[in-house]
Motif scaffolding. Structure first.
Motif, PDB file in Angstrom:
ATOM      1  N   LEU A 172       0.777  -1.338   0.056  1.00  0.00           N
ATOM      2  CA  LEU A 172       0.077  -0.188   0.061  1.00  0.00           C
ATOM      3  C   LEU A 172       0.699   1.153  -0.034  1.00  0.00           C
ATOM      4  CD1 LEU A 172      -3.028  -0.982   2.348  1.00  0.00           C
ATOM      5  CD2 LEU A 172      -3.107  -0.830  -0.049  1.00  0.00           C
ATOM      6  N   ILE A 173       1.830   1.322  -0.872  1.00  0.00           N
ATOM      7  CA  ILE A 173       2.600   2.369  -1.031  1.00  0.00           C
ATOM      8  C   ILE A 173       2.110   3.347  -2.383  1.00  0.00           C
ATOM      9  CG2 ILE A 173       4.785   3.612  -1.472  1.00  0.00           C
ATOM     10  CD1 ILE A 173       5.985   0.822  -0.539  1.00  0.00           C
ATOM     11  N   PHE A 174       1.763   4.341  -2.049  1.00  0.00           N
ATOM     12  CA  PHE A 174       1.189   5.320  -3.230  1.00  0.00           C
ATOM     13  C   PHE A 174       1.834   6.523  -3.524  1.00  0.00           C
ATOM     14  CE2 PHE A 174      -2.320   2.974  -1.429  1.00  0.00           C
ATOM     15  CZ  PHE A 174      -3.138   2.524  -2.539  1.00  0.00           C
ATOM     16  N   SER A 175       2.599   7.008  -2.359  1.00  0.00           N
ATOM     17  CA  SER A 175       3.191   8.510  -2.768  1.00  0.00           C
ATOM     18  C   SER A 175       4.608   8.188  -2.528  1.00  0.00           C
ATOM     19  CB  SER A 175       2.916   9.383  -1.772  1.00  0.00           C
ATOM     20  OG  SER A 175       3.504   9.118  -0.509  1.00  0.00           O
ATOM     21  N   LEU A 176       5.323   9.167  -3.354  1.00  0.00           N
ATOM     22  CA  LEU A 176       7.148   9.258  -3.570  1.00  0.00           C
ATOM     23  C   LEU A 176       7.330   9.425  -2.223  1.00  0.00           C
ATOM     24  CD1 LEU A 176       7.467  11.108  -6.930  1.00  0.00           C
ATOM     25  CD2 LEU A 176       7.786   8.791  -6.295  1.00  0.00           C
ATOM     26  N   GLU A 177       6.853  10.577  -1.260  1.00  0.00           N
ATOM     27  CA  GLU A 177       7.303  10.797   0.109  1.00  0.00           C
ATOM     28  C   GLU A 177       7.163   9.401   0.850  1.00  0.00           C
ATOM     29  OE1 GLU A 177       6.184  13.934   3.520  1.00  0.00           O
ATOM     30  OE2 GLU A 177       5.021  13.548   1.944  1.00  0.00           O
ATOM     31  N   ALA A 204      15.150 -10.724   2.843  1.00  0.00           N
ATOM     32  CA  ALA A 204      14.599 -10.232   1.518  1.00  0.00           C
ATOM     33  C   ALA A 204      13.391  -9.107   1.885  1.00  0.00           C
ATOM     34  CB  ALA A 204      14.098 -11.108   0.698  1.00  0.00           C
ATOM     35  N   SER A 205      13.356  -8.176   0.788  1.00  0.00           N
ATOM     36  CA  SER A 205      12.259  -7.395   1.149  1.00  0.00           C
ATOM     37  C   SER A 205      11.906  -6.683  -0.303  1.00  0.00           C
ATOM     38  CB  SER A 205      12.581  -6.079   1.883  1.00  0.00           C
ATOM     39  OG  SER A 205      11.300  -5.261   2.140  1.00  0.00           O
ATOM     40  N   VAL A 206      10.574  -6.379  -0.582  1.00  0.00           N
ATOM     41  CA  VAL A 206       9.952  -5.663  -1.634  1.00  0.00           C
ATOM     42  C   VAL A 206       9.074  -4.383  -1.220  1.00  0.00           C
ATOM     43  CG1 VAL A 206      10.172  -7.682  -3.470  1.00  0.00           C
ATOM     44  CG2 VAL A 206       8.174  -7.077  -2.047  1.00  0.00           C
ATOM     45  N   ALA A 207       9.115  -3.532  -2.047  1.00  0.00           N
ATOM     46  CA  ALA A 207       8.302  -2.199  -1.680  1.00  0.00           C
ATOM     47  C   ALA A 207       7.066  -2.099  -2.652  1.00  0.00           C
ATOM     48  CB  ALA A 207       9.133  -0.858  -1.764  1.00  0.00           C
ATOM     49  N   SER A 208       5.872  -2.456  -2.305  1.00  0.00           N
ATOM     50  CA  SER A 208       4.782  -2.641  -3.313  1.00  0.00           C
ATOM     51  C   SER A 208       4.353  -1.341  -3.543  1.00  0.00           C
ATOM     52  CB  SER A 208       3.783  -3.600  -2.711  1.00  0.00           C
ATOM     53  OG  SER A 208       4.319  -4.890  -2.541  1.00  0.00           O
ATOM     54  N   PHE A 209       4.654  -0.631  -4.777  1.00  0.00           N
ATOM     55  CA  PHE A 209       4.229   0.712  -5.291  1.00  0.00           C
ATOM     56  C   PHE A 209       3.072   0.540  -5.986  1.00  0.00           C
ATOM     57  CE2 PHE A 209       4.624   4.826  -7.121  1.00  0.00           C
ATOM     58  CZ  PHE A 209       5.141   5.444  -6.196  1.00  0.00           C
ATOM     59  N   PHE A 210       1.805   0.825  -5.727  1.00  0.00           N
ATOM     60  CA  PHE A 210       0.587   0.808  -6.547  1.00  0.00           C
ATOM     61  C   PHE A 210       0.532   1.542  -7.565  1.00  0.00           C
ATOM     62  CE2 PHE A 210       0.035  -2.033  -2.958  1.00  0.00           C
ATOM     63  CZ  PHE A 210      -1.208  -2.756  -2.875  1.00  0.00           C
ATOM     64  N   VAL A 211      -0.144   0.927  -8.482  1.00  0.00           N
ATOM     65  CA  VAL A 211      -0.154   1.766  -9.828  1.00  0.00           C
ATOM     66  C   VAL A 211      -1.577   2.244 -10.186  1.00  0.00           C
ATOM     67  CG1 VAL A 211       0.871   2.094 -12.180  1.00  0.00           C
ATOM     68  CG2 VAL A 211       1.987   0.492 -10.513  1.00  0.00           C
ATOM     69  N   SER A 212      -2.482   1.360 -10.577  1.00  0.00           N
ATOM     70  CA  SER A 212      -3.519   1.656 -11.432  1.00  0.00           C
ATOM     71  C   SER A 212      -4.661   2.512 -10.433  1.00  0.00           C
ATOM     72  CB  SER A 212      -4.264   0.315 -11.773  1.00  0.00           C
ATOM     73  OG  SER A 212      -4.668  -0.470 -10.756  1.00  0.00           O
ATOM     74  N   ALA A 238      -0.388   7.526 -13.096  1.00  0.00           N
ATOM     75  CA  ALA A 238       0.258   6.233 -12.327  1.00  0.00           C
ATOM     76  C   ALA A 238       1.584   5.882 -12.812  1.00  0.00           C
ATOM     77  CB  ALA A 238      -0.541   5.335 -12.595  1.00  0.00           C
ATOM     78  N   VAL A 239       1.800   5.613 -14.173  1.00  0.00           N
ATOM     79  CA  VAL A 239       3.149   5.409 -14.650  1.00  0.00           C
ATOM     80  C   VAL A 239       4.146   6.348 -14.406  1.00  0.00           C
ATOM     81  CG1 VAL A 239       4.748   4.902 -16.848  1.00  0.00           C
ATOM     82  CG2 VAL A 239       2.179   3.961 -16.445  1.00  0.00           C
ATOM     83  N   ALA A 240       3.867   7.721 -14.759  1.00  0.00           N
ATOM     84  CA  ALA A 240       4.868   8.742 -13.955  1.00  0.00           C
ATOM     85  C   ALA A 240       5.145   8.770 -12.620  1.00  0.00           C
ATOM     86  CB  ALA A 240       4.331   9.930 -14.351  1.00  0.00           C
ATOM     87  N   ASN A 241       4.207   8.608 -11.843  1.00  0.00           N
ATOM     88  CA  ASN A 241       4.578   8.261 -10.309  1.00  0.00           C
ATOM     89  C   ASN A 241       5.516   7.044  -9.847  1.00  0.00           C
ATOM     90  OD1 ASN A 241       3.852   9.372  -7.765  1.00  0.00           O
ATOM     91  ND2 ASN A 241       2.566   7.535  -7.392  1.00  0.00           N
ATOM     92  N   ALA A 242       5.068   6.085 -10.663  1.00  0.00           N
ATOM     93  CA  ALA A 242       6.181   4.836 -10.605  1.00  0.00           C
ATOM     94  C   ALA A 242       7.564   5.157 -11.125  1.00  0.00           C
ATOM     95  CB  ALA A 242       5.324   3.679 -11.267  1.00  0.00           C
ATOM     96  N   GLN A 243       7.600   5.815 -12.266  1.00  0.00           N
ATOM     97  CA  GLN A 243       8.817   5.917 -12.687  1.00  0.00           C
ATOM     98  C   GLN A 243       9.675   6.699 -11.897  1.00  0.00           C
ATOM     99  OE1 GLN A 243       7.476   7.609 -16.345  1.00  0.00           O
ATOM    100  NE2 GLN A 243       7.763   5.889 -17.713  1.00  0.00           N
ATOM    101  N   LEU A 244       8.956   7.555 -11.093  1.00  0.00           N
ATOM    102  CA  LEU A 244       9.936   8.717 -10.451  1.00  0.00           C
ATOM    103  C   LEU A 244      10.212   7.863  -9.146  1.00  0.00           C
ATOM    104  CD1 LEU A 244       8.085  11.948 -11.058  1.00  0.00           C
ATOM    105  CD2 LEU A 244      10.220  11.010 -11.860  1.00  0.00           C
ATOM    106  N   ALA A 245       9.404   6.822  -8.525  1.00  0.00           N
ATOM    107  CA  ALA A 245       9.892   6.098  -7.427  1.00  0.00           C
ATOM    108  C   ALA A 245      11.157   5.202  -7.653  1.00  0.00           C
ATOM    109  CB  ALA A 245       8.589   4.929  -7.169  1.00  0.00           C
ATOM    110  N   PHE A 246      11.256   4.829  -9.121  1.00  0.00           N
ATOM    111  CA  PHE A 246      12.275   4.076  -9.260  1.00  0.00           C
ATOM    112  C   PHE A 246      13.388   5.052  -9.412  1.00  0.00           C
ATOM    113  CE2 PHE A 246      15.452   1.757 -11.914  1.00  0.00           C
ATOM    114  CZ  PHE A 246      15.767   0.358 -11.421  1.00  0.00           C
ATOM    115  N   GLU A 343      -2.765  14.715  -1.478  1.00  0.00           N
ATOM    116  CA  GLU A 343      -4.277  14.484  -0.787  1.00  0.00           C
ATOM    117  C   GLU A 343      -4.899  13.203  -1.467  1.00  0.00           C
ATOM    118  OE1 GLU A 343      -6.686  17.650  -1.402  1.00  0.00           O
ATOM    119  OE2 GLU A 343      -5.433  19.169   0.063  1.00  0.00           O
ATOM    120  N   ILE A 344      -4.419  12.992  -2.692  1.00  0.00           N
ATOM    121  CA  ILE A 344      -5.231  11.710  -3.172  1.00  0.00           C
ATOM    122  C   ILE A 344      -4.235  10.421  -2.903  1.00  0.00           C
ATOM    123  CG2 ILE A 344      -4.952  10.543  -5.782  1.00  0.00           C
ATOM    124  CD1 ILE A 344      -5.911  13.262  -7.111  1.00  0.00           C
ATOM    125  N   THR A 345      -3.028  10.667  -2.770  1.00  0.00           N
ATOM    126  CA  THR A 345      -2.371   9.442  -2.188  1.00  0.00           C
ATOM    127  C   THR A 345      -2.731   9.221  -0.804  1.00  0.00           C
ATOM    128  OG1 THR A 345      -0.366  10.749  -1.838  1.00  0.00           O
ATOM    129  CG2 THR A 345      -0.289   9.574  -3.856  1.00  0.00           C
TER     130      THR A 345
END
Length: 377
Positions: A172-177, A204-212, A238-246, A343-345
């Motif tokens: 449940l990660i939605f925001s870059l912050e 191990a760990s993964v960070a689940s960044f939500f997209v759609s 959504a794609v832009a947000n995820a790209q900046l997460a990477f 606010e949205i995230t």
């Protein structure tokens, strides 16, 4: 529909070769018992599984695969919470065994199965840690990941769970912050695990960044603005947000702080693209796969998305690392329309926790009904 083909001409094999680990966002006893999960490992290049309360609620509500165990649990006088934990951990343990070859072949990077702590604990740090420890012991497989939501209260729980040598899927990660806070929590946890003498190469760990879900919410705001400029941005947030997460991931995992941990044997917390099923029928059904191809990530897909990509997906090189400037421009333009991504995230996080709580309630109700029916039979 395409045939499975050879590895060289399968879109899923091409995606794997591009460095994207394909995980299935689904699990059921039926899938396990029919051998379907094992089959998907061969035909669709699946190397991991994620679960959540909604997935388990759906699995329990369909078919009769759980009837025998429900009768056994009812006969033993098991309580409702204990029955839920027994049923879900049994499925996860069996899936972990099915995926063990992928775990061994990748030296523990893939072959992972996730199970979530009770979502009603999302804002309770202490109980989240206690539940994570219990789930880890109960499943008793090295390739399990314990899912902890990235709420403010979850951040400390992530650190404390990792510190005990327990592998974690942050969900449940939605925001870059918030994602940056998650990575900091991960580093703190691995540092504590190192100091406690744990084998970091097994942690191990993964960070689940939500997209759609981001597109669904931002698109609604853009449509409310209604201008041509606003409508032209639909389906891009959504794609832009995820790209900046990477981009943030690359920064953190090239830092001196991370380098010191890597030298001690630690493996990075990979970004995992979650919520990749396309919700708007106007968009390509593989949008959140083709738009987020880069090496070193996980894409967990519902079966419909996996099959769509297997049928007509394409891999056209890295679609993430060269897109940072454009992604930043997209999000800045959205903000200039008086749409607050913060606010949205935050709303999406709150809704995500609530949805999982509702699914957990449904799961409890379904199992309670099953136990009652078993007692009466």
């Amino acid at each position: 529909m395409m045939t499975d083909g050879t590895a060289s001409d399968r879109p899923t094999a091409e995606l794997s070769a591009a460095g994207v680990s394909i995980w299935l966002d689904d699990l059921s006893r039926e899938r396990l018992r029919t051998g379907n999960l094992a089959e998907l490992m061969g035909s669709r290049d699946v190397v991991g599984v994620t679960t959540n309360p909604s997935i388990f609620a759906k699995a329990l509500a369909q078919g009769d695969a759980y009837d025998e165990q429900l009768r056994e649990l009812a006969g033993s006088g098991a309580g409702l919470d204990a029955a839920v934990e027994t049923i879900t951990t049994d499925d996860v343990r069996e899936a972990a065994d099915v995926l063990r070859p992928a775990y061994d072949a990748t030296d523990g990077v893939d072959g992972r199965v996730s199970i979530e702590v009770d979502p009603r604990l999302a804002h309770d740090t202490e109980k989240t840690v206690e539940t994570a420890e219990r789930l880890w012991r109960t499943v008793d497989r090295p390739n399990v990941l314990i899912k902890i939501p990235a709420t403010v209260e979850g951040l400390d729980a992530i650190t404390r769970t990792l510190a005990q040598g327990i592998s974690v899927n942050v969900t449940l990660i939605f925001s870059l912050e918030r994602y940056r806070a998650v990575m900091d929590a991960f580093l703190a946890g691995v540092e504590a695990a190192r100091d406690a003498g744990h084998d970091l190469s097994r942690l191990a760990s993964v960070a689940s960044f939500f997209v759609s879900r981001v597109d669904s919410a931002v698109d609604a705001a853009l449509e409310e603005v209604g201008s041509d400029a606003a409508l032209a941005l639909r389906g891009r947030a959504a794609v832009a947000n995820a790209q900046l997460a990477f981009e943030a991931y690359e920064e953190v995992f090239s830092s001196d702080r991370w380098t010191a941990l890597a030298e001690a044997g630690a493996i990075p917390q990979r970004p995992l693209w979650a919520s990749t099923g396309v919700k708007d029928p106007d968009y390509p059904d593989t949008l959140y796969v083709t738009g987020l191809v880069t090496s070193g990530v996980v894409n967990t897909m519902p079966e419909a998305t996996l099959e769509a990509f297997a049928d007509h997906g394409t891999v056209d090189g890295d679609t993430v690392t060269g897109a940072y400037d454009e992604a930043r421009s997209v999000l800045q333009t959205i903000e200039q329309l008086d749409i607050s991504l913060a606010e949205i995230t935050q709303q999406l996080e709150d809704e995500g926790v609530a949805k999982f709580e509702d699914a957990w309630t449904d799961l409890l109700s379904t199992i309670d009904d099953g136990l009652s029916a078993a007692k009466d039979s």
